[in-house]
Design a protein around this motif. Structure first.
Motif, PDB file in Angstrom:
ATOM      1  N   GLY A 158     -66.036 -42.755  70.533  1.00  0.00           N
ATOM      2  CA  GLY A 158     -64.845 -42.225  70.878  1.00  0.00           C
ATOM      3  C   GLY A 158     -63.601 -43.564  70.598  1.00  0.00           C
ATOM      4  N   GLY A 159     -64.115 -44.485  71.129  1.00  0.00           N
ATOM      5  CA  GLY A 159     -63.164 -45.689  70.927  1.00  0.00           C
ATOM      6  C   GLY A 159     -62.824 -46.148  69.735  1.00  0.00           C
ATOM      7  N   LEU A 160     -63.935 -46.149  68.822  1.00  0.00           N
ATOM      8  CA  LEU A 160     -63.934 -46.153  67.308  1.00  0.00           C
ATOM      9  C   LEU A 160     -62.981 -45.253  66.610  1.00  0.00           C
ATOM     10  CD1 LEU A 160     -67.577 -47.466  66.637  1.00  0.00           C
ATOM     11  CD2 LEU A 160     -65.416 -48.932  66.307  1.00  0.00           C
ATOM     12  N   ILE A 161     -63.096 -44.160  67.158  1.00  0.00           N
ATOM     13  CA  ILE A 161     -62.051 -43.023  66.363  1.00  0.00           C
ATOM     14  C   ILE A 161     -60.756 -43.186  66.490  1.00  0.00           C
ATOM     15  CG2 ILE A 161     -61.898 -40.728  66.461  1.00  0.00           C
ATOM     16  CD1 ILE A 161     -64.853 -39.973  66.969  1.00  0.00           C
ATOM     17  N   VAL A 162     -60.529 -43.671  67.947  1.00  0.00           N
ATOM     18  CA  VAL A 162     -59.030 -43.825  68.270  1.00  0.00           C
ATOM     19  C   VAL A 162     -58.494 -45.182  67.197  1.00  0.00           C
ATOM     20  CG1 VAL A 162     -57.625 -44.820  70.047  1.00  0.00           C
ATOM     21  CG2 VAL A 162     -59.411 -43.284  70.689  1.00  0.00           C
ATOM     22  N   GLN A 163     -59.480 -46.003  67.215  1.00  0.00           N
ATOM     23  CA  GLN A 163     -59.087 -47.418  66.322  1.00  0.00           C
ATOM     24  C   GLN A 163     -58.895 -46.803  64.843  1.00  0.00           C
ATOM     25  OE1 GLN A 163     -61.942 -50.519  65.334  1.00  0.00           O
ATOM     26  NE2 GLN A 163     -60.795 -51.628  66.985  1.00  0.00           N
ATOM     27  N   VAL A 164     -59.774 -45.959  64.235  1.00  0.00           N
ATOM     28  CA  VAL A 164     -59.575 -45.293  62.922  1.00  0.00           C
ATOM     29  C   VAL A 164     -58.278 -44.759  62.825  1.00  0.00           C
ATOM     30  CG1 VAL A 164     -60.382 -43.862  61.275  1.00  0.00           C
ATOM     31  CG2 VAL A 164     -61.891 -45.449  62.465  1.00  0.00           C
ATOM     32  N   ILE A 165     -58.011 -43.723  63.733  1.00  0.00           N
ATOM     33  CA  ILE A 165     -56.744 -43.088  63.715  1.00  0.00           C
ATOM     34  C   ILE A 165     -55.400 -43.816  63.719  1.00  0.00           C
ATOM     35  CG2 ILE A 165     -55.227 -41.281  64.982  1.00  0.00           C
ATOM     36  CD1 ILE A 165     -57.939 -39.996  65.778  1.00  0.00           C
ATOM     37  N   MET A 166     -55.418 -44.970  64.646  1.00  0.00           N
ATOM     38  CA  MET A 166     -54.328 -45.698  65.084  1.00  0.00           C
ATOM     39  C   MET A 166     -54.089 -46.572  63.597  1.00  0.00           C
ATOM     40  SD  MET A 166     -53.328 -45.130  67.595  1.00  0.00           S
ATOM     41  CE  MET A 166     -51.788 -46.158  67.821  1.00  0.00           C
ATOM     42  N   GLY A 168     -54.947 -45.736  60.517  1.00  0.00           N
ATOM     43  CA  GLY A 168     -54.621 -44.667  59.493  1.00  0.00           C
ATOM     44  C   GLY A 168     -52.867 -44.616  59.635  1.00  0.00           C
ATOM     45  N   LEU A 169     -52.583 -44.513  60.840  1.00  0.00           N
ATOM     46  CA  LEU A 169     -51.102 -44.056  61.107  1.00  0.00           C
ATOM     47  C   LEU A 169     -50.323 -45.496  60.707  1.00  0.00           C
ATOM     48  CD1 LEU A 169     -51.427 -42.154  64.434  1.00  0.00           C
ATOM     49  CD2 LEU A 169     -50.926 -41.142  62.203  1.00  0.00           C
ATOM     50  N   VAL A 171     -50.973 -47.908  58.721  1.00  0.00           N
ATOM     51  CA  VAL A 171     -50.898 -48.024  57.090  1.00  0.00           C
ATOM     52  C   VAL A 171     -49.736 -47.283  56.663  1.00  0.00           C
ATOM     53  CG1 VAL A 171     -51.840 -47.759  54.899  1.00  0.00           C
ATOM     54  CG2 VAL A 171     -52.987 -48.963  56.749  1.00  0.00           C
ATOM     55  N   ILE A 172     -49.746 -45.947  57.070  1.00  0.00           N
ATOM     56  CA  ILE A 172     -48.891 -44.978  56.591  1.00  0.00           C
ATOM     57  C   ILE A 172     -47.372 -45.426  57.203  1.00  0.00           C
ATOM     58  CG2 ILE A 172     -47.637 -42.391  57.105  1.00  0.00           C
ATOM     59  CD1 ILE A 172     -50.696 -41.650  57.468  1.00  0.00           C
ATOM     60  N   VAL A 173     -47.031 -45.777  58.291  1.00  0.00           N
ATOM     61  CA  VAL A 173     -45.806 -46.290  58.774  1.00  0.00           C
ATOM     62  C   VAL A 173     -45.474 -47.650  57.824  1.00  0.00           C
ATOM     63  CG1 VAL A 173     -44.594 -47.516  60.845  1.00  0.00           C
ATOM     64  CG2 VAL A 173     -46.066 -45.504  61.247  1.00  0.00           C
ATOM     65  N   ALA A 174     -46.365 -48.544  57.674  1.00  0.00           N
ATOM     66  CA  ALA A 174     -46.150 -49.694  57.212  1.00  0.00           C
ATOM     67  C   ALA A 174     -45.801 -49.226  55.478  1.00  0.00           C
ATOM     68  CB  ALA A 174     -47.124 -50.822  56.997  1.00  0.00           C
ATOM     69  N   GLY A 175     -46.476 -48.344  55.067  1.00  0.00           N
ATOM     70  CA  GLY A 175     -46.049 -48.039  53.699  1.00  0.00           C
ATOM     71  C   GLY A 175     -44.739 -47.500  53.363  1.00  0.00           C
ATOM     72  N   ILE A 176     -44.413 -46.408  54.380  1.00  0.00           N
ATOM     73  CA  ILE A 176     -43.132 -45.794  54.142  1.00  0.00           C
ATOM     74  C   ILE A 176     -41.923 -46.965  54.482  1.00  0.00           C
ATOM     75  CG2 ILE A 176     -41.457 -44.421  55.407  1.00  0.00           C
ATOM     76  CD1 ILE A 176     -43.942 -42.582  56.250  1.00  0.00           C
ATOM     77  N   PHE A 177     -42.113 -47.802  55.363  1.00  0.00           N
ATOM     78  CA  PHE A 177     -41.150 -48.657  55.540  1.00  0.00           C
ATOM     79  C   PHE A 177     -41.079 -49.635  54.265  1.00  0.00           C
ATOM     80  CE2 PHE A 177     -40.631 -53.556  56.260  1.00  0.00           C
ATOM     81  CZ  PHE A 177     -39.421 -53.458  56.534  1.00  0.00           C
ATOM     82  N   HIS A 178     -42.267 -50.071  53.704  1.00  0.00           N
ATOM     83  CA  HIS A 178     -42.281 -51.077  52.681  1.00  0.00           C
ATOM     84  C   HIS A 178     -41.549 -50.321  51.358  1.00  0.00           C
ATOM     85  CE1 HIS A 178     -44.892 -53.793  49.710  1.00  0.00           C
ATOM     86  NE2 HIS A 178     -43.514 -54.207  49.768  1.00  0.00           N
TER      87      HIS A 178
END
Length: 281
Positions: A158-166, A168-169, A171-178
């Motif tokens: 469960g903790g690892l899944i939270v890490q993967v989701i965070m 992923g989000l 990278v998306i936020v950073a990519g949009i800003f970039h």
């Protein structure tokens, strides 16, 4: 000659004899990387990266414990130390990675280009990282004792899944800003474009490394104690140790030392002067 011994009854802590040589090599690599980062933090006063250094120290201690465990496969403490510290160290790397993006956005005076308000950006991702850290640590504590192995595995998963989701989000936020800052650049971004682009590439690189490692760990714990990944040591070194050293090396190579409070303030002053000159024209 070393042999695999049970910890209690028929319960084995290790599924194989841990390699002293491989663990020693990675302990040495993490020592070199972490010492270099300590020097960079002190030199540039980038104290927000101290959490990253703690992650490096966790990796060092973890692999030192693995190196010492070959003749102690029936002893609990070396197994607990390496299992817990190597598992949770990337969460500490992640905390610093998240903090860098917020400082980049402020440094180029482009808060209005961020999908998430900058004042919430770091707290949101760091809080998610803390949740992942605590969940993984608690799951590891249950699993290593042998009393609640399956429950511990599920909690870690469960903790690892939270890490993967965070991640992923993130990278998306950073990519949009970039994408936005390249399309509508600010004066500070144009003035130091090579530096800012380099830091963004570093963020993408280390994020991919941690993301792949987390996916590996998710599959590992989903397969359980009888799965191939937990029974073969080489998978840990290829999909965890190597990737995490890659994170340390990449972070050190493009160290975000110019993102201290004073540096960000200088960038804001530059933006203000640019704006004032524009109005005068």
């Amino acid at each position: 000659m070393a042999e695999l011994k049970p910890y209690r009854g028929n319960y084995y802590l290790w599924q194989y004899l841990p390699s002293t040589e491989a663990a020693g090599v990675f302990a040495a690599l993490f020592i070199l990387g972490t010492v270099y980062l300590v020097w960079k933090v002190i030199k540039t006063r980038a104290y927000f990266c101290i959490v990253f250094i703690i992650g490096g120290i966790f990796e060092i201690i973890g692999y030192c414990a693995r190196a010492a465990a070959k003749d102690k496969t029936d002893v609990l403490m070396p197994y607990v130390i390496q299992s817990v510290l190597i598992l949770i160290a990337p969460a500490l790397f992640a905390a610093s990675i998240y903090m860098v993006l917020g400082r980049v956005i402020r440094g180029v005076c482009a808060e209005f280009r961020s999908v998430i308000p900058v004042r919430w950006l770091t707290p949101i991702f760091v809080c998610g990282d803390v949740v992942s850290f605590v969940v993984q640590a608690s799951g590891a504590g249950l699993m290593v004792t042998g009393d609640s192995v399956k429950t511990g595995e599920n909690i870690i998963l469960g903790g690892l899944i939270v890490q993967v989701i965070m991640f992923g989000l993130f990278v998306i936020v950073a990519g949009i800003f970039h994408s936005r800052i390249r399309q509508w650049p600010t004066a500070p971004f144009l003035a130091g474009r090579a530096k800012w682009e380099g830091i963004m590439v570093m963020l993408y690189t280390v994020s991919v490394f941690v993301f792949i490692r987390s996916i590996f760990r998710v599959i590992e714990y989903a397969m359980g104690q009888d799965g191939y990944l937990l029974k073969h040591e080489w998978t840990l070194y290829v999909f965890d140790a190597t990737l995490m050293f890659g994170v340390v090396a990449t972070f050190a190579y493009k160290f975000p030392g110019g993102l201290t409070a004073s540096a960000v303030k200088d960038e804001e002053t530059m933006e203000q002067e640019f704006t004032n000159r524009t109005y005068l024209v």
